[in-house]
Design an enzyme around this catalytic site. Structure first.
Site, PDB file in Angstrom:
ATOM      1  N   ARG A 135      22.843  29.195  86.532  1.00 42.11           N
ATOM      2  CA  ARG A 135      23.406  27.852  86.531  1.00 42.11           C
ATOM      3  C   ARG A 135      22.824  27.015  85.411  1.00 42.11           C
ATOM      4  O   ARG A 135      21.770  27.336  84.861  1.00 42.11           O
ATOM      5  CB  ARG A 135      23.148  27.154  87.872  1.00 42.11           C
ATOM      6  CG  ARG A 135      21.676  26.954  88.179  1.00 42.11           C
ATOM      7  CD  ARG A 135      21.462  26.328  89.545  1.00 42.11           C
ATOM      8  NE  ARG A 135      21.932  24.967  89.586  1.00 42.11           N
ATOM      9  CZ  ARG A 135      21.216  23.912  89.208  1.00 42.11           C
ATOM     10  NH1 ARG A 135      19.979  24.078  88.745  1.00 42.11           N
ATOM     11  NH2 ARG A 135      21.701  22.706  89.281  1.00 42.11           N
ATOM     12  N   LEU A 136      23.546  25.961  85.082  1.00 39.82           N
ATOM     13  CA  LEU A 136      23.041  24.948  84.163  1.00 39.82           C
ATOM     14  C   LEU A 136      22.970  23.630  84.916  1.00 39.82           C
ATOM     15  O   LEU A 136      23.867  23.324  85.711  1.00 39.82           O
ATOM     16  CB  LEU A 136      23.964  24.798  82.948  1.00 39.82           C
ATOM     17  CG  LEU A 136      24.030  25.968  81.971  1.00 39.82           C
ATOM     18  CD1 LEU A 136      25.110  25.710  80.932  1.00 39.82           C
ATOM     19  CD2 LEU A 136      22.690  26.198  81.296  1.00 39.82           C
ATOM     20  N   ASP A 137      21.929  22.860  84.696  1.00 41.78           N
ATOM     21  CA  ASP A 137      21.852  21.546  85.309  1.00 41.78           C
ATOM     22  C   ASP A 137      23.036  20.696  84.867  1.00 41.78           C
ATOM     23  O   ASP A 137      23.630  20.914  83.802  1.00 41.78           O
ATOM     24  CB  ASP A 137      20.541  20.850  84.936  1.00 41.78           C
ATOM     25  CG  ASP A 137      19.353  21.436  85.678  1.00 41.78           C
ATOM     26  OD1 ASP A 137      19.573  22.205  86.633  1.00 41.78           O
ATOM     27  OD2 ASP A 137      18.209  21.144  85.292  1.00 41.78           O
ATOM     28  N   ARG A 138      23.356  19.706  85.660  1.00 43.17           N
ATOM     29  CA  ARG A 138      24.578  18.919  85.466  1.00 43.17           C
ATOM     30  C   ARG A 138      24.716  18.348  84.060  1.00 43.17           C
ATOM     31  O   ARG A 138      25.804  18.330  83.491  1.00 43.17           O
ATOM     32  CB  ARG A 138      24.608  17.783  86.504  1.00 43.17           C
ATOM     33  CG  ARG A 138      25.856  16.934  86.489  1.00 43.17           C
ATOM     34  CD  ARG A 138      25.836  15.974  87.661  1.00 43.17           C
ATOM     35  NE  ARG A 138      24.643  15.153  87.657  1.00 43.17           N
ATOM     36  CZ  ARG A 138      24.541  14.002  86.991  1.00 43.17           C
ATOM     37  NH1 ARG A 138      25.568  13.560  86.288  1.00 43.17           N
ATOM     38  NH2 ARG A 138      23.440  13.296  87.037  1.00 43.17           N
ATOM     39  N   VAL A 140      23.109  19.422  81.294  1.00 46.63           N
ATOM     40  CA  VAL A 140      22.697  20.385  80.271  1.00 46.63           C
ATOM     41  C   VAL A 140      23.902  21.212  79.840  1.00 46.63           C
ATOM     42  O   VAL A 140      24.708  21.634  80.674  1.00 46.63           O
ATOM     43  CB  VAL A 140      21.578  21.307  80.804  1.00 46.63           C
ATOM     44  CG1 VAL A 140      21.196  22.353  79.766  1.00 46.63           C
ATOM     45  CG2 VAL A 140      20.365  20.474  81.196  1.00 46.63           C
TER      46      VAL A 140
END
Length: 357
Positions: A135-138, A140
């Site tokens: 996942r990628l942070d919101r 990023v």
């Protein structure tokens, strides 16, 4: 998959039972999840045993205040072995605990959130398995790896969890970053209630004092270039803690140049504002165009109760979409550029902000 309990429709969403199209609300290019109830299930660990049900939740799940847990137990939102219990109830090992939560979740920009669905609906992918393996942070941007089979997805995840995968990010930071490689080896303590992390440094951390609450974390930083005001830095996280790169860059004295949460020394607490941490930080540091704010307020007032039902016990409903999700948040100058495994490498191009003029 859904079942009804009293006045709540309980939802289970799994890869085999994904959300339906009617579970989403599309408005102005933003996709929102229609509020629903979800049953979180856990079993009493040995270290939880002999605590009251309220003390257990207050100490172990700190994202909500004690008063909420008292009310939730009394209302039957928290149950033990499928039964309501008094707030003084003492839990025992292996008992099943259910927490029925009202979920009101903003999913994000349609372009991002429909990525997997777009692949699945295309002619080439319609009949194939596809899953994101990380996942990628919101806020990023960057590389997102998709697996085309369950076996490959499991393999990738196992390699990531076992530390066999190296990750590289680039960040645009404030000031002139040191030319030599910098290694920050400092515990990261994430405050779930405030939505931000801090690092533990000083005598307590150095001496291994038991009072240290954070998790061990290490990040390597290497300057790529600088223009005297900003620097482009290669970030290589050895561990994967919440906001690790962001807070470790702050620790070096060179935070990400547009990261209001870790740039400012005075940030509005989200617990007092009912906002996400990054939005609270932006509110503390940026002036808001009043006409734009009023237009957004008008749009929020037009949201029907049918679309966004309010639950009086929910701790997130005061920030229910679209309030707090104005669609104009700037992404962080933090970009995932490369994942390297035992026998594979994936990378993506640099973003425009990485080229200093």
């Amino acid at each position: 998959m859904k079942r009804t309990r009293d006045d709540m429709e309980i939802v289970w969403q799994t890869p085999a039972n994904p959300p339906d199209r009617h579970d989403y609300i599309l408005r102005d290019g933003i996709r929102y999840v229609r509020p629903y109830y979800f049953e979180f299930i856990s079993h009493v660990k040995n270290r939880w045993a002999n605590k009251t049900i309220v003390d257990l939740f207050t100490e172990e799940f700190k994202g909500r205040p004690r008063d909420y847990y008292v009310s939730a137990v009394k209302a039957g939102r928290i149950q033990v072995d499928g039964r309501m219990v008094p707030i003084s109830y003492v839990v025992q090992p292996s008992q099943k605990i259910s927490h029925f939560l009202h979920r009101c979740i903003h999913v994000g920009n349609i372009v991002k959130t429909q990525l997997l669905e777009s692949f699945r609906q295309s002619m080439a992918w319609r009949h194939y398995f596809i899953s994101a393996i990380h996942r990628l942070d919101r806020l990023v941007s960057g590389l997102l790896i998709l697996a085309r089979s369950a076996s490959r997805a499991d393999l990738f995840r196992q390699q990531i969890e076992s530390g066999m995968v190296q990750k590289q990010y680039i960040a645009r930071v404030d000031g002139v970053f040191p030319e030599d490689e910098q290694v920050v080896d400092a515990n990261v303590n994430y405050n779930a209630r405030e939505g931000m992390s801090t690092v533990e440094v000083g005598d307590d951390y150095i001496n291994g004092n038991a009072s240290a609450k954070g998790k061990s974390a290490c990040t390597k930083f290497t300057r790529i270039n600088t223009n005297g005001s900003h620097s482009i830095v290669l970030c290589e996280p050895i561990t994967g803690r919440t906001h690790q790169i962001r807070v470790h860059l702050q620790c070096t004295g060179h935070p990400i140049a547009n990261d209001m949460l870790y740039l400012s020394k005075s940030v509005t607490k989200r617990s007092s504002e009912g906002l996400g941490a990054d939005r609270a930080a932006a509110k503390s540091n940026l002036s808001v165009d009043q006409s734009s704010h009023q237009n957004h307020k008008d749009e929020a007032d037009n949201v029907s109760e049918e679309d966004f039902r309010i639950d009086p016990m929910c701790t997130n409903c005061p920030n229910l979409a679209p309030k707090g999700y104005d669609g104009h948040e700037e992404g962080l100058w933090l970009h995932c550029i490369k994942y390297t495994g035992p026998d594979w490498v994936y990378e993506c191009p640099y973003p425009d902000w990485a080229f200093l003029g």
